[in-house]
Design a protein around this motif. Structure first.
Motif, PDB file in Angstrom:
ATOM      1  N   ILE A 158       0.828  -1.207   0.000  1.00 36.72           N
ATOM      2  CA  ILE A 158       0.000   0.000   0.000  1.00 36.72           C
ATOM      3  C   ILE A 158       0.864   1.260   0.000  1.00 36.72           C
ATOM      4  O   ILE A 158       0.649   2.165  -0.808  1.00 36.72           O
ATOM      5  N   ALA A 159       1.856   1.335   0.878  1.00 33.11           N
ATOM      6  CA  ALA A 159       2.661   2.556   1.006  1.00 33.11           C
ATOM      7  C   ALA A 159       3.548   2.807  -0.212  1.00 33.11           C
ATOM      8  O   ALA A 159       3.790   3.956  -0.576  1.00 33.11           O
ATOM      9  N   THR A 160       4.032   1.755  -0.847  1.00 37.06           N
ATOM     10  CA  THR A 160       5.015   1.901  -1.921  1.00 37.06           C
ATOM     11  C   THR A 160       4.396   1.932  -3.310  1.00 37.06           C
ATOM     12  O   THR A 160       4.682   2.816  -4.107  1.00 37.06           O
ATOM     13  N   THR A 161       3.576   0.947  -3.608  1.00 34.62           N
ATOM     14  CA  THR A 161       3.038   0.816  -4.967  1.00 34.62           C
ATOM     15  C   THR A 161       1.513   0.882  -5.003  1.00 34.62           C
ATOM     16  O   THR A 161       0.910   0.584  -6.028  1.00 34.62           O
ATOM     17  N   ASN A 162       0.914   1.269  -3.874  1.00 30.10           N
ATOM     18  CA  ASN A 162      -0.543   1.387  -3.773  1.00 30.10           C
ATOM     19  C   ASN A 162      -1.240   0.075  -4.136  1.00 30.10           C
ATOM     20  O   ASN A 162      -2.275   0.062  -4.776  1.00 30.10           O
ATOM     21  N   ASN A 163      -0.614  -1.053  -3.749  1.00 33.43           N
ATOM     22  CA  ASN A 163      -1.155  -2.375  -4.053  1.00 33.43           C
ATOM     23  C   ASN A 163      -1.763  -2.962  -2.779  1.00 33.43           C
ATOM     24  O   ASN A 163      -1.039  -3.351  -1.869  1.00 33.43           O
ATOM     25  N   PRO A 164      -3.086  -3.062  -2.697  1.00 32.10           N
ATOM     26  CA  PRO A 164      -3.718  -3.611  -1.492  1.00 32.10           C
ATOM     27  C   PRO A 164      -3.733  -5.143  -1.452  1.00 32.10           C
ATOM     28  O   PRO A 164      -4.094  -5.724  -0.439  1.00 32.10           O
ATOM     29  N   GLU A 165      -3.315  -5.796  -2.544  1.00 36.63           N
ATOM     30  CA  GLU A 165      -3.403  -7.253  -2.645  1.00 36.63           C
ATOM     31  C   GLU A 165      -2.286  -7.973  -1.890  1.00 36.63           C
ATOM     32  O   GLU A 165      -2.487  -9.061  -1.369  1.00 36.63           O
ATOM     33  N   ILE A 166      -1.074  -7.378  -1.884  1.00 39.48           N
ATOM     34  CA  ILE A 166       0.087  -8.044  -1.290  1.00 39.48           C
ATOM     35  C   ILE A 166       1.099  -6.983  -0.867  1.00 39.48           C
ATOM     36  O   ILE A 166       1.183  -5.917  -1.470  1.00 39.48           O
TER      37      ILE A 166
END
Length: 120
Positions: A27-35
């Motif tokens: 979430i913090a780095t690549t805005n990816n909530p999946e992993i």
């Protein structure tokens, strides 16, 4: 459009306990909530409060040892070992040993401070 992304600038998570957290994906780095995938170094004698996260957490130990208290069981992992802890499991992570512990943590879905449920 490229079919891949090379992470060259992981997010350094601010901490107050001496632990280094470099989030490569999440979430913090690549805005990816999946992993989320993070490299961490826990200093000697480090520990966190108990928590009951709403995500699975996989840990792979690169160097040193790490202690887990899972529900009421103490588990110690050494370099080359890994573990999967199911979501909604009460756990405490620590390094009560005399050397730093370097490891990779993968959370699925991604680590989220609002879903980790740390105890005070």
């Amino acid at each position: 459009m490229k079919k891949y992304f090379i992470q060259k600038a992981p997010f350094i998570v601010p901490t107050t306990d001496g632990k280094l957290i470099e989030e490569h994906h999440g979430i913090a780095t690549t805005n990816n909530p999946e992993i989320s995938i993070a490299q961490m170094i826990a200093p000697p004698k480090w520990s966190e409060p108990f928590q009951t996260p709403e995500f699975e957490e996989y840990t792979y130990i690169i160097k040193g040892k790490k202690q887990f208290i899972i529900e009421n069981e103490i588990v110690i992992l050494e370099a080359g070992q890994s573990i999967k802890i199911e979501k909604n499991t009460r756990v405490q992570y620590s390094n009560p040993f005399d050397e730093p512990c370097e490891y990779i943590a993968i959370c699925k879905p991604a680590f989220d401070f609002t879903k980790v449920h740390r105890e005070e």
